[in-house]
Design an enzyme around this catalytic site. Structure first.
Site, PDB file in Angstrom:
ATOM      1  N   SER A 147      -2.974   8.687  -0.142  1.00  0.00           N
ATOM      2  CA  SER A 147      -2.779   8.925   1.278  1.00  0.00           C
ATOM      3  C   SER A 147      -1.842  10.111   1.434  1.00  0.00           C
ATOM      4  O   SER A 147      -1.075  10.439   0.515  1.00  0.00           O
ATOM      5  CB  SER A 147      -2.171   7.693   1.953  1.00  0.00           C
ATOM      6  N   TYR A 161       4.368   0.905   2.356  1.00  0.00           N
ATOM      7  CA  TYR A 161       3.095   1.570   2.077  1.00  0.00           C
ATOM      8  C   TYR A 161       3.332   2.963   1.489  1.00  0.00           C
ATOM      9  O   TYR A 161       2.702   3.348   0.495  1.00  0.00           O
ATOM     10  CB  TYR A 161       2.291   1.665   3.365  1.00  0.00           C
TER      11      TYR A 161
END
Length: 263
Positions: A147, A161
């Site tokens: 990501s 995350y």
């Protein structure tokens, strides 16, 4: 030879439970390009995903596996057989489990550990499970679905995350260094605002203010995954390639930059 012909290659793609997800999009494209594909998710809806691919003529098998469990990851690798391509797309959302959204000061060790299990350790277990086979036949393509969040940017509430995704890229680069001379490459794709089943309304709204002016699609990420998984990417390793519509190159962010509305 066509470097993007996957005929004779076997791919294992994790995180394929959602038909609107990056994992499923990647599996579908690899199958269309000729690969034999094994897909996995944590629930039996993976069978429905496999049926979708079979209607397109794909050679696909499906397995239910919770890859946070190391034993299940190794059992999956055994069922998949000799794997040439591994796409680690599992993470972020898991059926029946809420994502971790606590701010750093409120983040508990248990919440951090949970995110590391789902987002990082799934890739760790799956990669270690298939790596001996890749070493055995001197060929491998490992693609992490990372990501931009963590390696490049972050947001309030994303501490767990972001930490997991940044660690995933560190792991990827180490694999690339250790196994470059074994015929194995390791890379990441770093998606930005992508319209998936787990996208929140505010994320889709934010995507309208990228230079491209819209959210990306799982298929657009899958195209980059397929490149990194191809023979044509044999000299690309240890890299994280961003697919975000140009969002991270902007200094100012917000409406009005592209004539969409006054600031």
């Amino acid at each position: 030879m066509n470097p993007f012909d996957f005929t004779g290659r076997a791919a294992l793609v994790t995180g394929c439970g959602s038909e609107a997800g990056i994992g499923f999009g990647s599996a579908r494209l690899l199958a269309r390009l000729g690969a034999r594909v094994t897909i996995t998710a944590t629930t039996d809806r993976i069978e429905a995903r496999a049926d979708q691919l079979r209607t397109e003529g794909a050679d696909v098998t499906a397995h239910v596996a919770d890859l946070t469990d190391r034993a299940q990851a190794f059992a999956l690798a055994g069922a998949a057989g000799d794997v040439d391509i591994l796409v680690n797309a599992a993470g972020l959302a898991q059926t029946g489990i809420d994502p971790v959204t606590a701010r750093f000061r409120d983040l508990t060790p248990e919440q951090l550990e949970r995110e590391l299990d789902v987002t990082l350790k799934t890739a760790f277990h799956a990669t270690q499970a298939v790596l001996p086979g890749m070493l055995g036949h001197g060929y491998g393509r490992i693609v992490m679905v990372s990501s931009v969040t963590g390696p490049l940017v972050t947001a309030p509430g994303s501490a767990a995350y972001a930490t997991a995704k940044a660690a995933m890229d560190g792991m990827m680069r180490t694999i690339a260094i250790e196994h470059g001379r074994d015929g194995i490459t390791a890379n990441s794709v770093a998606p930005g605002w992508i319209a998936t089943a787990s996208s929140e309304p505010d994320e889709l709204e934010a995507a309208k203010h990228t230079p491209v002016g819209r959210p990306g699609t799982p298929d657009e990420v899958a195209a980059l995954v397929a490149f990194l998984a191809s023979e044509g990417a044999s000299y690309v390793t240890g890299q994280s390639l961003v697919v975000d519509g140009g969002n991270i190159i902007q200094e100012p962010h917000g409406i009005g930059l592209y004539g969409d509305a006054p600031v």
